[in-house]
Design a protein around this motif. Structure first.
Motif, PDB file in Angstrom:
ATOM      1  N   ILE A 182       0.866  -1.172   0.000  1.00  0.00           N
ATOM      2  CA  ILE A 182       0.000   0.000   0.000  1.00  0.00           C
ATOM      3  C   ILE A 182       0.903   1.223   0.000  1.00  0.00           C
ATOM      4  CG2 ILE A 182      -1.722   1.314   1.281  1.00  0.00           C
ATOM      5  CD1 ILE A 182      -2.700  -1.310   2.468  1.00  0.00           C
ATOM      6  N   ASN A 183       0.853   1.977  -1.087  1.00  0.00           N
ATOM      7  CA  ASN A 183       1.721   3.152  -1.216  1.00  0.00           C
ATOM      8  C   ASN A 183       3.180   2.791  -0.924  1.00  0.00           C
ATOM      9  OD1 ASN A 183      -0.535   4.858  -1.795  1.00  0.00           O
ATOM     10  ND2 ASN A 183      -0.982   4.951   0.394  1.00  0.00           N
ATOM     11  N   GLY A 184       3.578   1.609  -1.399  1.00  0.00           N
ATOM     12  CA  GLY A 184       4.957   1.174  -1.248  1.00  0.00           C
ATOM     13  C   GLY A 184       5.304   0.558   0.095  1.00  0.00           C
ATOM     14  N   LYS A 185       4.329   0.443   0.998  1.00  0.00           N
ATOM     15  CA  LYS A 185       4.570  -0.116   2.332  1.00  0.00           C
ATOM     16  C   LYS A 185       3.838  -1.452   2.469  1.00  0.00           C
ATOM     17  CE  LYS A 185       6.660   3.763   3.226  1.00  0.00           C
ATOM     18  NZ  LYS A 185       8.147   3.830   3.185  1.00  0.00           N
ATOM     19  N   SER A 186       4.413  -2.362   3.244  1.00  0.00           N
ATOM     20  CA  SER A 186       3.868  -3.701   3.369  1.00  0.00           C
ATOM     21  C   SER A 186       2.852  -3.789   4.509  1.00  0.00           C
ATOM     22  CB  SER A 186       4.996  -4.708   3.610  1.00  0.00           C
ATOM     23  OG  SER A 186       4.493  -6.025   3.712  1.00  0.00           O
ATOM     24  N   PHE A 187       1.682  -4.346   4.207  1.00  0.00           N
ATOM     25  CA  PHE A 187       0.624  -4.542   5.192  1.00  0.00           C
ATOM     26  C   PHE A 187       0.154  -5.995   5.152  1.00  0.00           C
ATOM     27  CE2 PHE A 187       0.658  -0.033   4.942  1.00  0.00           C
ATOM     28  CZ  PHE A 187       0.078   0.452   6.107  1.00  0.00           C
ATOM     29  N   GLY A 208     -18.175 -12.273  -2.458  1.00  0.00           N
ATOM     30  CA  GLY A 208     -19.401 -11.481  -2.419  1.00  0.00           C
ATOM     31  C   GLY A 208     -19.118 -10.028  -2.143  1.00  0.00           C
ATOM     32  N   PRO A 209     -20.121  -9.258  -1.710  1.00  0.00           N
ATOM     33  CA  PRO A 209     -19.919  -7.857  -1.348  1.00  0.00           C
ATOM     34  C   PRO A 209     -18.862  -7.733  -0.243  1.00  0.00           C
ATOM     35  CG  PRO A 209     -22.253  -8.362  -1.499  1.00  0.00           C
ATOM     36  CD  PRO A 209     -21.538  -9.667  -1.577  1.00  0.00           C
ATOM     37  N   ALA A 210     -18.081  -6.673  -0.302  1.00  0.00           N
ATOM     38  CA  ALA A 210     -16.895  -6.567   0.551  1.00  0.00           C
ATOM     39  C   ALA A 210     -17.183  -5.925   1.904  1.00  0.00           C
ATOM     40  CB  ALA A 210     -15.812  -5.760  -0.162  1.00  0.00           C
ATOM     41  N   VAL A 211     -16.522  -6.477   2.934  1.00  0.00           N
ATOM     42  CA  VAL A 211     -16.574  -5.950   4.301  1.00  0.00           C
ATOM     43  C   VAL A 211     -15.133  -5.861   4.791  1.00  0.00           C
ATOM     44  CG1 VAL A 211     -17.500  -6.218   6.620  1.00  0.00           C
ATOM     45  CG2 VAL A 211     -18.758  -7.146   4.656  1.00  0.00           C
ATOM     46  N   LEU A 212     -14.706  -4.670   5.192  1.00  0.00           N
ATOM     47  CA  LEU A 212     -13.332  -4.443   5.645  1.00  0.00           C
ATOM     48  C   LEU A 212     -13.337  -4.189   7.149  1.00  0.00           C
ATOM     49  CD1 LEU A 212     -10.308  -3.954   5.148  1.00  0.00           C
ATOM     50  CD2 LEU A 212     -10.881  -1.603   4.482  1.00  0.00           C
ATOM     51  N   PHE A 213     -12.570  -5.008   7.887  1.00  0.00           N
ATOM     52  CA  PHE A 213     -12.517  -4.937   9.341  1.00  0.00           C
ATOM     53  C   PHE A 213     -11.272  -4.190   9.810  1.00  0.00           C
ATOM     54  CE2 PHE A 213     -15.168  -8.610   8.469  1.00  0.00           C
ATOM     55  CZ  PHE A 213     -16.140  -8.574   9.460  1.00  0.00           C
ATOM     56  N   ILE A 227     -12.371  -8.927   4.646  1.00  0.00           N
ATOM     57  CA  ILE A 227     -10.957  -8.564   4.668  1.00  0.00           C
ATOM     58  C   ILE A 227     -10.656  -7.908   6.004  1.00  0.00           C
ATOM     59  CG2 ILE A 227      -9.089  -7.349   3.471  1.00  0.00           C
ATOM     60  CD1 ILE A 227     -12.442  -7.314   1.809  1.00  0.00           C
ATOM     61  N   ALA A 228      -9.562  -8.270   6.610  1.00  0.00           N
ATOM     62  CA  ALA A 228      -9.091  -7.599   7.825  1.00  0.00           C
ATOM     63  C   ALA A 228      -7.599  -7.350   7.671  1.00  0.00           C
ATOM     64  CB  ALA A 228      -9.355  -8.448   9.069  1.00  0.00           C
ATOM     65  N   LEU A 229      -7.142  -6.222   8.149  1.00  0.00           N
ATOM     66  CA  LEU A 229      -5.721  -5.913   8.073  1.00  0.00           C
ATOM     67  C   LEU A 229      -5.152  -5.684   9.461  1.00  0.00           C
ATOM     68  CD1 LEU A 229      -4.948  -2.236   7.010  1.00  0.00           C
ATOM     69  CD2 LEU A 229      -7.234  -2.971   7.706  1.00  0.00           C
ATOM     70  N   LEU A 274      -6.576   2.326   4.299  1.00  0.00           N
ATOM     71  CA  LEU A 274      -7.816   1.600   4.020  1.00  0.00           C
ATOM     72  C   LEU A 274      -8.200   1.693   2.543  1.00  0.00           C
ATOM     73  CD1 LEU A 274      -9.920   2.593   7.176  1.00  0.00           C
ATOM     74  CD2 LEU A 274      -8.353   0.662   6.868  1.00  0.00           C
ATOM     75  N   ILE A 275      -8.030   2.867   1.975  1.00  0.00           N
ATOM     76  CA  ILE A 275      -8.261   3.007   0.532  1.00  0.00           C
ATOM     77  C   ILE A 275      -7.264   2.137  -0.223  1.00  0.00           C
ATOM     78  CG2 ILE A 275      -8.075   4.602  -1.426  1.00  0.00           C
ATOM     79  CD1 ILE A 275     -10.648   4.971   0.079  1.00  0.00           C
ATOM     80  N   GLY A 276      -6.014   2.087   0.263  1.00  0.00           N
ATOM     81  CA  GLY A 276      -4.990   1.279  -0.383  1.00  0.00           C
ATOM     82  C   GLY A 276      -5.321  -0.196  -0.385  1.00  0.00           C
ATOM     83  N   VAL A 277      -5.954  -0.687   0.698  1.00  0.00           N
ATOM     84  CA  VAL A 277      -6.382  -2.086   0.738  1.00  0.00           C
ATOM     85  C   VAL A 277      -7.395  -2.342  -0.378  1.00  0.00           C
ATOM     86  CG1 VAL A 277      -7.620  -3.828   2.072  1.00  0.00           C
ATOM     87  CG2 VAL A 277      -5.930  -2.380   3.196  1.00  0.00           C
TER      88      VAL A 277
END
Length: 329
Positions: free
Chosen positions: A21-26, A34-39, A65-67, A93-96
């Protein structure tokens, strides 16, 4: 048919990976189709705190998805406090979404994760179409920051977070094999009511020796994983979310008095000392509708403290599935 079956088998397995994400590792976990849910998790936690909800929602037809949030677990953990404002974290979060080619998602956040998710839905309503906040009620940006307001109330030497913001406070949380079980115990509904953590009573702080291996409701493998994660990462990144909070206020005057208009739900535990501090009277749907015009439900969980997703995982999953159905179907 075999191709479809193989794809389903792959997609329905919990996937763990590092993404840029923007050159950084996550570090991210993914499960479902299905429809996306980000935790978004809070302190002290990692993406694995959402496993129960991810499994339930994936089985209900959602892509979950959870990060590991910035500063936690196996994700990018800059040292500088200036790297922990909500603007950078919303960028994560946008990067994910961009890295996984997800056009839109519903956000689910707990603790600091709820706070960052709330800023995200304000900043990017085009990408985040709904919000579930756990344990942290939304508060619009006002004329002064919450921290200055607490100082004006004479709470600077009492409110727990001021101590966590101090330089070197991360050392107080070592070793994690003691601090993680203690925090989970004292902030939950497990202790007797008069002994539970109180955010403005230093004598009832979260790092007291709990003399337990884990709370009775906690999964042993989750405890072991979380302890190992903080043994590796330390606590500086996590505490930088507290230290960066004033910076977030300073950088967001454009969002003064802005309200959350997307569909939203608020879930909290009646034994949570933080919730009882923020709203000593139970908030109603009518109360919150002035700052959440799209709010559809307030859920108060009895015999639950600060960790609803861990203390009452099935109930939280049930509420999320019902909420998501209102948005996506």
């Amino acid at each position: 048919m075999d191709t479809i079956k193989n794809k389903l088998n792959v997609d329905m397995t919990m996937k763990s990976s590092q993404i840029l994400i923007n050159g950084k590792s996550f570090h991210v976990l993914e499960k479902g189709i299905g429809p996306a849910v980000l935790f978004c998790h809070g302190f002290p936690d990692t993406a694995r705190g959402w496993i129960s909800q991810m499994e339930a929602l994936a089985n209900a037809g959602y892509y979950t998805i959870a990060l590991d949030m910035r500063g936690f677990g196996e994700s990018y953990a800059p040292v500088m406090v200036s790297e922990y404002s909500a603007l950078q974290i919303v960028g994560d979060l946008i990067g994910v979404l961009d890295a996984l080619k997800i056009p839109r998602a519903v956000l689910v956040g707990h603790d600091w994760g709820a706070d960052h998710a709330q800023r995200a839905v304000l900043m990017r309503p085009d990408r985040f179409v709904g919000l579930a906040s756990l344990s942290i009620p939304f508060a619009p940006r006002g004329k002064i920051s919450m921290w200055d307001e607490l100082r004006q109330r004479g709470l600077e030497n009492l409110y727990y977070a001021f101590g966590m913001m101090k330089e070197g406070a991360e050392m107080d949380f070592l070793p994690s094999r003691k601090s993680i079980p203690s925090i989970l115990y004292w902030l939950s509904a497990s202790p007797p009511e008069g002994d539970r953590w109180d955010p403005i009573n230093p004598a009832r702080h979260m790092l007291r020796d709990a003399d337990i291996l884990k709370p009775e409701w906690a999964d042993s493998e989750y405890i072991r994983y979380t302890i190992r994660a903080f043994e590796k990462s330390g606590f500086q990144g996590g505490l930088n979310h507290y230290r960066g909070a004033q910076l977030t206020f300073d950088l967001m005057p454009a969002f003064k008095d802005a309200v959350i208009r997307q569909p939203s739900i608020y879930i909290w535990g009646e034994a949570d000392g933080l919730c009882n501090f923020f709203h000593p009277n139970d908030p109603t749907l009518e109360d919150l509708s002035t700052i959440h015009p799209g709010i559809v439900k307030v859920v108060k969980l009895l015999k639950v403290g600060h960790f609803p997703h861990l203390e009452a995982p099935e109930r939280v999953s049930q509420e999320l599935i019902e909420f998501l159905g209102m948005i996506y179907y």
